[in-house]
Enzyme design. Structure first.
Site, PDB file in Angstrom:
ATOM      1  N   HIS A 523      22.438 -85.916  30.042  1.00  0.00           N
ATOM      2  CA  HIS A 523      23.707 -85.505  30.645  1.00  0.00           C
ATOM      3  C   HIS A 523      23.625 -84.129  31.310  1.00  0.00           C
ATOM      4  CE1 HIS A 523      24.741 -83.344  26.769  1.00  0.00           C
ATOM      5  NE2 HIS A 523      25.305 -82.530  27.640  1.00  0.00           N
ATOM      6  N   ASP A 574      21.068 -90.447  25.475  1.00  0.00           N
ATOM      7  CA  ASP A 574      21.218 -89.199  26.223  1.00  0.00           C
ATOM      8  C   ASP A 574      19.921 -88.370  26.186  1.00  0.00           C
ATOM      9  OD1 ASP A 574      22.278 -87.047  27.532  1.00  0.00           O
ATOM     10  OD2 ASP A 574      23.534 -86.354  25.864  1.00  0.00           O
ATOM     11  N   SER A 696      23.362 -78.077  24.444  1.00  0.00           N
ATOM     12  CA  SER A 696      22.964 -79.455  24.738  1.00  0.00           C
ATOM     13  C   SER A 696      21.505 -79.556  25.130  1.00  0.00           C
ATOM     14  CB  SER A 696      23.770 -79.993  25.924  1.00  0.00           C
ATOM     15  OG  SER A 696      25.050 -80.279  25.519  1.00  0.00           O
TER      16      SER A 696
END
Ligand SMILES: *[C@@H]1O[C@H](CO)[C@@H](O)[C@H](O)[C@H]1NC(C)=O
Ligand SMILES: *[C@@H]1O[C@H](CO)[C@@H](O)[C@H](O)[C@H]1NC(C)=O
Ligand SMILES: *[C@@H]1O[C@H](CO)[C@@H](O)[C@H](O)[C@H]1NC(C)=O
Ligand SMILES: *[C@@H]1O[C@H](CO)[C@@H](O)[C@H](O)[C@H]1NC(C)=O
Ligand SMILES: *[C@@H]1O[C@H](CO)[C@@H](O)[C@H](O)[C@H]1NC(C)=O
Length: 768
Positions: A523, A574, A696
């Site tokens: 992402h 992801d 992330s």
């Protein structure tokens, strides 16, 4: 071993009739010089080892890309004639080097089709439709008579247990079934001879035994680079499996001990009137080799000798066992060692192996049969293979194998002991006795090397073991109590910072998983991002900002996949891998993290023998509450967050909080949180940290006996409590979800384990 010793081989065949006739014709005086008239060669030159005296060898030399034809050497016999004798109708000349016939490819085409292929000729390979290619699709004929790259193989998935092992250029293969215990056999065509395994067996683990053979001409030599790569990787394997990784420079001492003892036996052929220069080359090469080996934390015991008719011992392995010898003394002894007057006109190769066998017997006696099992033996012999006394060393080598293999006879039993014995033969010279020497090798992979002279040997050994690579052991890091930027870098040498600068700049963390790859979240990328929009920051000695060659998202990643099911943004799969343009320079500050299901990780976890992914997972994620960590960026350094993955019975309660995340309208938490996620956060039983914007893509990791293993990757959370980043603690209902890397191994393997490309060294993934 230098060109000076080859006469010894010929002496085996010296004709006494010739000697006698010479003696008589000279009136009782042996005075038979050969003549050099008419020995000149078109396009090249020659050297003589002992002028024109008997026993001298004439060695022809040609420019690169050419070889002497019809013969490589001639020997001056006792009757003052050359053998082989020059032929009037086939004058000696330099001939262009050819490469073995590549038209042995099955299920594909070779172009251009030619009868013969010469140096610099390029060939391309294409598979028939329905077949896929492994190996090089383009190869060039090299000046040493070998093809560049690796054997192209066209195969189709036929459910065979082992992959099609292919057919090397110039060879024929029998055996076309590749099930467990099936065999393939190779022979070389025409005037080529086979180097490597002439027979290979398909093993239960899906690998073939031995190593792909190659077809050599008499004038084919291995280049120093080939030798250093093959010998280097093999000896490195031996050393790293035994290595007690030890970091004592700063901070706390980290030691990962392995048991077992390594014995290295080195023998150098110096038969007859060895020229000082050659002897010094050999001696210095051996010194270089042991210096290189000493850059590992393994401390082997050494036996080092020179030989001709007699053994001249330089370093005695028993002194090591007695604790009397130390490495610096060994190097001193070697440096001071000179050949005296005791080199005789003889070469006894068998005596060398008998000597080694005796030493091993003493070691066995001292260690006891059980202790001896833990001893590994590496024998390294430099010779041209010409012996004229003592007989063939083959039976003695068999005894050595029996001793180390513990009298095991079947292939399967022997395999379990194979890593305990390596016999390398460096065949050096213009005339090499390949048939005698090849059977003396032992071990997995290439153990037979053909070299023209000893001059490049030191350089070869210099390249063999790159200390930087040793530091590449995954997950190795330092442990500090201080928290400055530099020490953080060494505590987490794998952390990387990623900036995607397209329409809206995005920042993520990532982890170095191999010298060329960064693992991060899918992402972090949006549709339309290109490699040139991406930069990776990881500060090795070559600079901080790394250019990106490519990035690959997991093929199943699709953020809209469950929009209809009440999940506005769906983050399953992801994960993404970023390929850098260049390898990063590995050091104590920049080093890959271990990832699931690789052999390196099994080694880090000290799983011995054949291990599985499942075993790794059971070791790393064994409790229902597993303490894990991930990083958050603070300024230009990082801080470590602590979380507890709720596994097993704890999982359902943890993931139900996902339903509170914005954009989620389903009432089934398993819709957004598939089994591919791990859940952390909340207050019970421990107050976890929470992932912030910018965390992330970072590694969720665990330290296992001083090695760091990445088990997860930060993906998404229920509450955005910290847009500005930092060390923020969880509230009652906040949860984070991390990709479980054990669930995305096929993707990792397809990219990082890709062995059909030449861009990077593939990581070795476990079979199961
Ligand atoms: C192959 O090499 C030979 C000898 O150098 C040369 O004559 C020939 O043109 C080359 N063939 C091709 C296709 O390059
Ligand atoms: C080495 O390790 C093996 C298995 O891990 C063990 O059985 C053996 O006793 C160990 N040997 C020594 C000398 O510590
Ligand atoms: C070989 O020569 C060296 C030096 O001259 C001497 O020390 C050694 O004893 C000799 N070895 C043998 C086996 O004769
Ligand atoms: C292996 O065989 C030899 C000769 O038969 C014997 O002397 C030796 O004890 C055997 N070794 C082992 C470990 O069984
Ligand atoms: C592996 O490498 C080959 C050659 O570069 C490439 O064609 C193939 O797509 C790669 N496989 C994956 C899964 O990236």
């Amino acid at each position: 071993m230098s060109s000076l010793l080859f006469n010894m081989g010929f002496s085996v065949n010296w004709s006494w009739f010739a000697a006698l006739s010479c003696l008589l014709s000279m009136g009782g005086e042996v005075w038979c010089d050969c003549t050099d008239t008419g020995m000149q060669m078109e396009g090249g030159s020659y050297t003589l080892t002992k002028q024109l005296q008997k026993g001298s060898m004439l060695v022809y030399q040609c420019p690169s890309g050419y070889y002497p034809y019809p013969t490589l050497v001639r020997l001056c016999q006792l009757d003052n004639t050359w053998r082989p004798a020059p032929k009037r109708f086939s004058p000696q000349r330099c001939k262009r080097v050819e490469c073995p016939d590549p038209n042995v490819l099955e299920y594909g085409n070779v172009s251009p089709p030619q009868e013969k292929y010469y140096v610099d000729n390029e060939t391309t390979y294409e598979c028939y439709s329905g077949y896929t290619m492994r190996g090089s699709s383009t190869r060039v004929c090299l000046p040493n008579g070998k093809w560049s790259g690796s054997t192209p193989i066209c195969s189709r998935d036929s459910g065979d247990h082992c992959a099609d092992p292919g057919i090397p250029a110039g060879a024929s293969r029998t055996g076309n079934i590749f099930g467990i215990d099936d065999r393939v056999r190779y022979t070389c065509n025409g005037n080529l001879f086979l180097v490597g395994s002439s027979e290979r067996v398909c093993q239960e683990n899906g690998q073939w035994t031995g190593k792909e053979p190659a077809c050599y001409y008499k004038h084919t030599y291995d280049t120093p680079l080939e030798v250093s790569e093959a010998f280097g990787s093999s000896i490195k394997d031996t050393l790293t499996t035994l290595e007690s990784t030890d970091d004592t420079q700063e901070g706390r001492k980290i030691r990962i001990p392995k048991n077992g003892t390594l014995n290295i036996y080195i023998a150098v052929d110096i038969s007859e009137s060895i020229e000082k220069e050659h002897f010094i080359n050999a001696r210095d090469a051996v010194t270089k080799l042991i210096t290189k080996i000493s850059s590992f934390s393994v401390t082997p015991n050494y036996e080092i000798l020179f030989f001709s008719a007699d053994i001249i011992g330089v370093v005695n392995i028993l002194d090591f066992l007695d604790g009397k010898a130390i490495l610096s003394n060994v190097k001193n002894t070697l440096e001071k060692f000179e050949v005296g007057d005791n080199n005789t006109a003889g070469t006894d190769l068998n005596a060398v192996f008998e000597h080694f066998l005796e030493r091993m017997a003493i070691i066995k006696q001292r260690a006891g049969p059980e202790g001896f099992k833990e001893h590994r033996h590496v024998l390294i012999v430099f010779t041209d293979g010409a012996y004229n006394m003592g007989g063939s060393p083959e039976p003695t080598v068999k005894k050595i194998k029996n001793m180390v293999y513990m009298n095991h006879t079947t292939e399967r039993e022997t395999q379990s002991r194979e890593e305990f014995l390596d016999i390398y033969v460096f065949a050096i010279g213009a005339e090499i006795y390949d048939d005698d020497l090849q059977p003396l090798t032992a071990g997995i992979g290439k153990h037979y090397f053909r070299m023209k002279d000893i001059e490049n040997l030191q350089e070869t050994f210099d390249e063999i073991i790159d200390e930087e690579e040793v530091k590449g052991l995954c997950g190795l890091h330092k442990e500090y109590d201080t928290y400055d930027k530099d020490s953080k870098r060494k505590m987490y040498p794998w952390w990387a910072y990623i900036i995607v600068q397209n329409e809206r700049p995005k920042r993520c963390l990532g982890s170095l998983v191999s010298p060329k790859f960064i693992l991060t979240a899918a992402h972090c990328f949006t549709f339309g991002d290109l490699p040139e929009h991406v930069t990776v920051e990881i500060n090795d000695e070559q600079g901080r900002v790394k250019k990106v060659k490519d990035f690959k998202l997991h093929p199943n990643y699709n953020v809209n996949a469950k929009a209809e099911l009440g999940v506005k943004e769906f983050y399953d799969y992801d994960v993404a891998l970023i390929q850098l343009e260049k390898d990063v320079r590995i050091s104590s500050s920049v080093r890959p993290i271990c990832i699931p299901c690789t052999q390196e990780t099994s080694d880090a976890l000290q799983l011995v023998g054949e291990s599985t992914c499942k075993q790794q997972e059971q070791l790393l994620l064994k409790n229902h509450l597993e303490k894990l960590n991930f990083l958050t960026k603070i300024g230009d350094s990082v801080d470590e967050k602590e979380v507890h993955a709720k596994l097993g019975d704890n999982r359902d309660d943890c993931i139900r909080h996902a339903l509170q995340a914005p954009g989620i309208t389903t009432d089934n938490p398993k819709v957004p949180v598939t089994d591919n996620f791990m859940c952390t956060g909340g207050l019970t039983p421990f107050r976890d940290h929470i992932a912030c914007t910018g965390d992330s893509g970072g590694a969720v990791f665990k330290n296992y006996q001083h090695r760091t293993i990445q088990v997860g990757m930060v993906s998404w959370g229920t509450k955005n409590l910290c847009k500005a980043g930092g060390m923020v603690e969880s509230v009652e209902s906040s949860r984070d979800f991390h990709m479980n890397l054990f669930r995305v191994v096929p993707f990792l393997k397809s990219v990082l384990g890709n062995d059909t490309q030449d861009d990077y060294a593939p990581l070795q993934f476990l079979e199961n």
